[in-house]
Design a protein around this motif. Structure first.
Motif, PDB file in Angstrom:
ATOM      1  N   HIS A 183       0.885  -1.152  -0.116  1.00  0.00           N
ATOM      2  CA  HIS A 183       0.112  -0.075   0.004  1.00  0.00           C
ATOM      3  C   HIS A 183       0.979   1.225   0.298  1.00  0.00           C
ATOM      4  CE1 HIS A 183      -4.056   2.037   0.539  1.00  0.00           C
ATOM      5  NE2 HIS A 183      -3.504   2.693   1.446  1.00  0.00           N
TER       6      HIS A 183
ATOM      7  N   GLY B 224       1.299   3.770  -2.963  1.00  0.00           N
ATOM      8  CA  GLY B 224       1.015   5.100  -2.770  1.00  0.00           C
ATOM      9  C   GLY B 224       2.159   6.055  -3.387  1.00  0.00           C
TER      10      GLY B 224
ATOM     11  N   ALA C  24       0.432  14.450   6.032  1.00  0.00           N
ATOM     12  CA  ALA C  24       0.314  13.098   5.197  1.00  0.00           C
ATOM     13  C   ALA C  24       1.605  12.034   5.519  1.00  0.00           C
ATOM     14  CB  ALA C  24      -0.159  13.434   3.902  1.00  0.00           C
TER      15      ALA C  24
ATOM     16  N   ARG D 261       1.629   8.542   7.217  1.00  0.00           N
ATOM     17  CA  ARG D 261       1.847   7.432   6.565  1.00  0.00           C
ATOM     18  C   ARG D 261       3.084   6.450   7.079  1.00  0.00           C
ATOM     19  NH1 ARG D 261       2.429   8.638   0.047  1.00  0.00           N
ATOM     20  NH2 ARG D 261       0.142   9.124  -0.326  1.00  0.00           N
TER      21      ARG D 261
ATOM     22  N   LEU E  42      -6.238   4.130  11.112  1.00  0.00           N
ATOM     23  CA  LEU E  42      -5.763   4.983   9.959  1.00  0.00           C
ATOM     24  C   LEU E  42      -6.489   4.608   8.551  1.00  0.00           C
ATOM     25  CD1 LEU E  42      -2.241   6.080  11.247  1.00  0.00           C
ATOM     26  CD2 LEU E  42      -4.088   7.539  10.813  1.00  0.00           C
ATOM     27  N   GLY E  43      -6.479   3.191   8.317  1.00  0.00           N
ATOM     28  CA  GLY E  43      -6.670   2.663   7.223  1.00  0.00           C
ATOM     29  C   GLY E  43      -8.163   2.035   6.907  1.00  0.00           C
TER      30      GLY E  43
ATOM     31  N   MET F 193      -5.913   3.658   3.012  1.00  0.00           N
ATOM     32  CA  MET F 193      -5.134   4.966   3.468  1.00  0.00           C
ATOM     33  C   MET F 193      -5.004   6.142   2.494  1.00  0.00           C
ATOM     34  SD  MET F 193      -2.057   5.441   6.198  1.00  0.00           S
ATOM     35  CE  MET F 193      -1.824   6.858   7.073  1.00  0.00           C
ATOM     36  N   ASN F 194      -4.031   5.564   1.540  1.00  0.00           N
ATOM     37  CA  ASN F 194      -3.450   6.662   0.449  1.00  0.00           C
ATOM     38  C   ASN F 194      -4.545   6.942  -0.521  1.00  0.00           C
ATOM     39  OD1 ASN F 194      -1.018   6.489   2.022  1.00  0.00           O
ATOM     40  ND2 ASN F 194      -0.238   4.573   0.749  1.00  0.00           N
TER      41      ASN F 194
ATOM     42  N   VAL G 103      -3.371  11.339   2.153  1.00  0.00           N
ATOM     43  CA  VAL G 103      -3.951  10.335   2.853  1.00  0.00           C
ATOM     44  C   VAL G 103      -5.574  10.953   3.072  1.00  0.00           C
ATOM     45  CG1 VAL G 103      -2.318   9.497   4.371  1.00  0.00           C
ATOM     46  CG2 VAL G 103      -3.436  11.329   5.119  1.00  0.00           C
ATOM     47  N   ARG G 104      -6.374   9.776   3.435  1.00  0.00           N
ATOM     48  CA  ARG G 104      -7.923   9.945   3.178  1.00  0.00           C
ATOM     49  C   ARG G 104      -8.229  10.473   4.461  1.00  0.00           C
ATOM     50  NH1 ARG G 104      -8.267   5.425  -0.997  1.00  0.00           N
ATOM     51  NH2 ARG G 104      -9.661   6.390  -2.345  1.00  0.00           N
TER      52      ARG G 104
ATOM     53  N   ARG H 102      -3.828  16.344   1.780  1.00  0.00           N
ATOM     54  CA  ARG H 102      -3.503  16.017   0.302  1.00  0.00           C
ATOM     55  C   ARG H 102      -3.017  17.167  -0.227  1.00  0.00           C
ATOM     56  NH1 ARG H 102      -9.540  14.306  -1.491  1.00  0.00           N
ATOM     57  NH2 ARG H 102      -8.228  14.525  -3.665  1.00  0.00           N
TER      58      ARG H 102
END
Lengths: 487, 324
Positions: A69, A73, A88, A92, A158-159, A167-168, A173-174, A370
């Motif tokens: 991931h 990403g 971000a 991560r 987080l994911g 997440m990415n 990141v979302r 982002r």
């Protein structure tokens, strides 16, 4: 010529098979480690919108999905020509430290420790996590499960889910972290640091204080002189999420240090018709076959190689342990395969310390998650250190961001040739003319392999019961000569 | 003695899989102790050293429950599917790959030759001047080495052998697995053969944690990175494709919780033969346009519809393969 087949190899991530050929004297002539599976991700990533790849490629491995991931990403960011904002990036990396803690914890306790705490010759039925808990107490077992659960919970937060995270998104990141969530992570991270130190103490008590084991690690049939690969930061310290890939030779001299976009100048892959898994090698040296030493193109990408290439650890407690390990092993680089277990625990401590640093960083609760995307998508490479080796994702897209080509070099693939040679060396060292192939001997051959394989540690050895293994010795034309059963 | 019932014999096997299903079993965390007091694991390659021979030597129906995960991609996967069917009282297709073909099933958009050529010849890092490709049988100096045959098609478990139950998800939600396990241990009556268990018979949208206004209509579809997701509103109403309308609930909305749209890993509801057609109808329903020509133009913005609608289910779908 006699032939020993072990099929399937168990307690490994995915499928594997070993063929050992003995000569008429009963000594090991040759050994093949074969990977019988292929799914072909590179092909079916074609045609997909590139932003879907961090989720799709995570399905390459359910034990280290977070690595794919992250590498994906980063490759997608590069396709769009953007760098995520600081918050971000730190989120991560924070996630990624939790991912390492889950994997390294499970590997040490469920997979590696039983061989040492119970001993390589312990009965197979005892030589697992349950036997381990019986010996060290259920309290420790419950603590290990709890710490791993905490690491899974941070990833899920987080994911979305602890395994297949979402997440990415291109350029970031979302989801961010609230202050309350951060406080909870800080508490967990403090616990992880103590837990990692405790794990190193267990290693010291059961392994380093046992002369027989230290001798096995240093003088057993478990050393290969290989070049080392690993990701380093700007100060040449170990980093898992970002940096440049550094390769040092068998003497510790830097062979190269490359940025993700340059990987094709330094790494290439060899194909053999008897395995679905390719064999990466250093391109400037070339593929010289299954040989170790300075002239070989084979390298390894493991916890030990990562420490070999670095000038040290970026966190204080891990640095102390790093120095201690090399002092004990007689300097850097180290080539003893079993020291991978030790290096892994030092990385566990680093991950915990780094997670704590990141959780306390004021940026971590920032709201800029982002980067703005402007450029027309094109081509991008992303590299991270997976638990089991340097992981490279490389994508090409059309102007709409639809994938036209993908190339992926997975962590474990880096070590394919090294694993083949380690198994062969252990088998040659352990099976001599007239050797009775006992359960303990078989296990010691497996230990050569196990040192490389942190990935499926999560589940490995975690259950009780008999662990039989059947070895069939056949003549060259396939006739069954002898069957050895253990367990 | 409280042990009136013998312990269950449980097997977990992976075919063409990633290991995530096995990790979902491990993610029972502290409840592992409860499982071990009720069941003996007799075959689990990721954790135990039981070999294929040991399974072959078992009497038929010796295993109470086998959780079979992974798709059927090669000859070894197929052989193990048939073997475990013989040896198991209850064979469960566990996870998206065994249930529907899963992510590896996307390979059915390509042929075997395309895949082998890409991996072993064309990949930019490969140096293979002799054009070697892995072969099911290959002669080396010492003898013949064999590896399984790589098939042209990926298949779900039920396309290869008779399946008793399906537990969906990539991976299945661990809580759902525990519910099913506890029911079996308690001796509860099991649903009819062929049922999907460990999930619900309603769609993701039925109880989604995101807000829907019902009357909101959109004029354009966006890629996820083209919008600023507000974290609250239904993805479809923000113009981002989400497989929620045609996907079975039971996953705990995990991707939605991570602020990503659903990709359909829990598969379609019982009775839906073509989730793609149903999804097309669902998205046409949110388009703010009456003119069929305009609707068609808006739908043209949907990139890679086949790869999205059949993300986890290509092998069991009506299209099955790349349309030449």
């Amino acid at each position: 010529m006699k032939r020993i087949t072990i099929d399937p190899i168990t307690r490994l991530e995915g499928h594997g098979k070993i063929e050992i050929f003995l000569n008429d004297e009963g000594e090991v002539n040759n050994v093949y480690f074969q990977v019988p599976e292929l799914r072909g991700f590179e092909k079916f990533c074609e045609g997909r919108p590139v932003e879907e790849l961090p989720a799709i490629t995570a399905k390459i491995c359910g034990v280290c999905p977070g690595c794919h991931h992250m590498a994906s990403g980063k490759a997608v960011d590069a396709v769009f020509g953007v760098e995520p904002p600081p918050t971000a990036k730190k989120l991560r990396e924070l996630f990624y430290m939790a991912h390492f803690i889950h994997s390294h914890t499970a590997h040490f306790y469920a997979l590696a420790a039983p061989d040492f705490v119970l001993g390589p010759h312990a009965p197979a039925a005892k030589r697992n996590i349950v036997g381990l808990i019986e010996k060290v107490g259920r309290e420790i077992g419950t603590e290990v499960i709890k710490q791993r659960r905490f690491a899974q919970e941070i990833q899920a937060l987080l994911g979305g889910h602890q395994t297949f995270v979402v997440m990415n998104i291109p350029g970031g990141v979302r989801r961010g972290l609230s202050e309350m969530e951060r406080d909870d992570i800080v508490e967990k991270a403090k616990g992880f640091v103590g837990f990692a130190q405790f794990s190193l103490k267990i290693f010291e008590d059961f392994v380093l204080n046992n002369k027989e084991y230290v001798d096995l690690i240093i003088n057993g049939p478990y050393s290969l002189k290989l070049h080392s690969m690993g990701l380093v930061d700007a100060n040449n310290k170990v980093n898992f999420y970002d940096g440049k890939v550094r390769v040092v030779d068998t003497e510790g001299k830097e062979l190269c240090k490359y940025s993700p976009t340059e990987y094709l100048d330094y790494v290439a892959e060899h194909v053999e018709p008897w395995s679905y898994l390719k064999f990466p090698f250093l391109k400037k040296i070339g593929w010289k076959g299954f040989i170790d030493g300075q002239a070989s193109g084979v390298y390894h990408a493991t916890p030990l190689s990562r420490l070999n290439v670095a000038d040290g650890m970026a966190t204080p407690l891990a640095q102390i342990e790093y120095e201690r390990m090399y002092n004990t092993l007689g300097g850097k680089p180290a080539h003893v395969t079993l020291a991978m277990h030790w290096a892994r625990l030092i990385e566990l401590l680093y991950s915990a310390e780094r997670l704590l640093e990141l959780a306390m960083d004021p940026d971590i609760t920032g709201t800029e998650l982002r980067a703005k995307l402007g450029a027309i998508p094109g081509e991008g490479v992303g590299i991270v250190e997976a638990q089991r080796g340097t992981l490279t994702h490389h994508y090409w897209t059309d102007e709409k961001g639809i994938v036209t080509k993908a190339n992926i070099i997975v962590g474990t693939t880096n070590n394919n040739a090294a694993i083949c040679m380690s198994i062969k060396k252990a088998a040659q060292g352990l099976i001599k003319k007239g050797t009775e192939v006992t359960d303990g001997v078989l296990n010691m051959i497996e230990m050569a392999f196990r040192a490389y394989d942190p990935c499926f540690s999560c589940a490995t050895h975690s259950l009780p019961g008999k662990m039989p293994m059947i070895l069939e010795i056949r003549s060259a034309d396939g006739e069954l000569l002898e069957r050895i059963k253990r367990g | 003695m409280e042990k009136s019932n013998p312990k269950l014999k449980l097997a977990v096997y992976w075919a063409s899989a990633c290991g995530g299903c096995c990790v979902s079993v491990l993610d029972v965390h502290e409840k592992l102790y409860d499982i071990l007091s009720a069941a003996d694991l007799v075959f689990w390659p990721i954790a135990l050293d039981t070999k294929y021979h040991d399974v072959e030597e078992m009497p038929d129906k010796n295993i109470d429950i086998t959780l079979f995960n992974g798709a059927v991609r090669n000859s070894e996967n197929e052989k193990m599917a048939r073997l475990l069917r013989e040896k198991s009282k209850i064979l469960v297709a566990y996870g998206s790959c065994a249930h529907l073909g899963g992510i590896p099933g996307l390979a059915n958009f390509s042929t075997k030759e395309d895949i082998l050529r890409r991996i072993y010849s064309e990949c930019e890092s490969v140096i293979n001047p002799e054009g070697k490709t892995p072969l099911p049988e290959f002669e080396v100096d010492e003898g013949i080495l064999d590896i399984p045959e790589f098939y042209n098609d990926v298949r779900a478990l039920s396309q290869v052998t008779d399946v008793d139950y399906f537990i969906p998800g990539c991976p299945p939600q661990t809580e759902r697995l525990l519910e099913v396990f506890n029911l079996i241990v308690a001796g509860a009556e099991l649903p009819p053969k062929g049922s999907v268990i460990g999930a619900e018979n309603k769609t993701q949208c039925d109880e989604c944690i995101r807000k829907r206004t019902e009357n909101k209509r959109i004029k354009k579809f966006y890629r996820p990175w083209e919008i600023n997701d507000d974290g609250v509103t239904c993805f479809l109403e923000q113009g981002v494709l989400c497989m929620g309308p045609v996907t079975r609930a039971g996953c705990g909305y995990r991707c939605i919780k991570g602020n990503a749209p659903c990709r359909g890993c829990y598969g379609p509801l019982t009775g839906v033969t073509d989730p793609g057609a149903k999804m097309m109808a669902a998205i046409a329903g949110v388009v703010d346009e009456k003119d069929p020509e305009e609707i068609r133009k808006i739908l043209d913005d949907v990139v890679d519809p086949a790869g999205l609608f059949y993300r986890f289910s290509l092998p069991v779908s009506l299209i099955r393969r790349k349309i030449e």
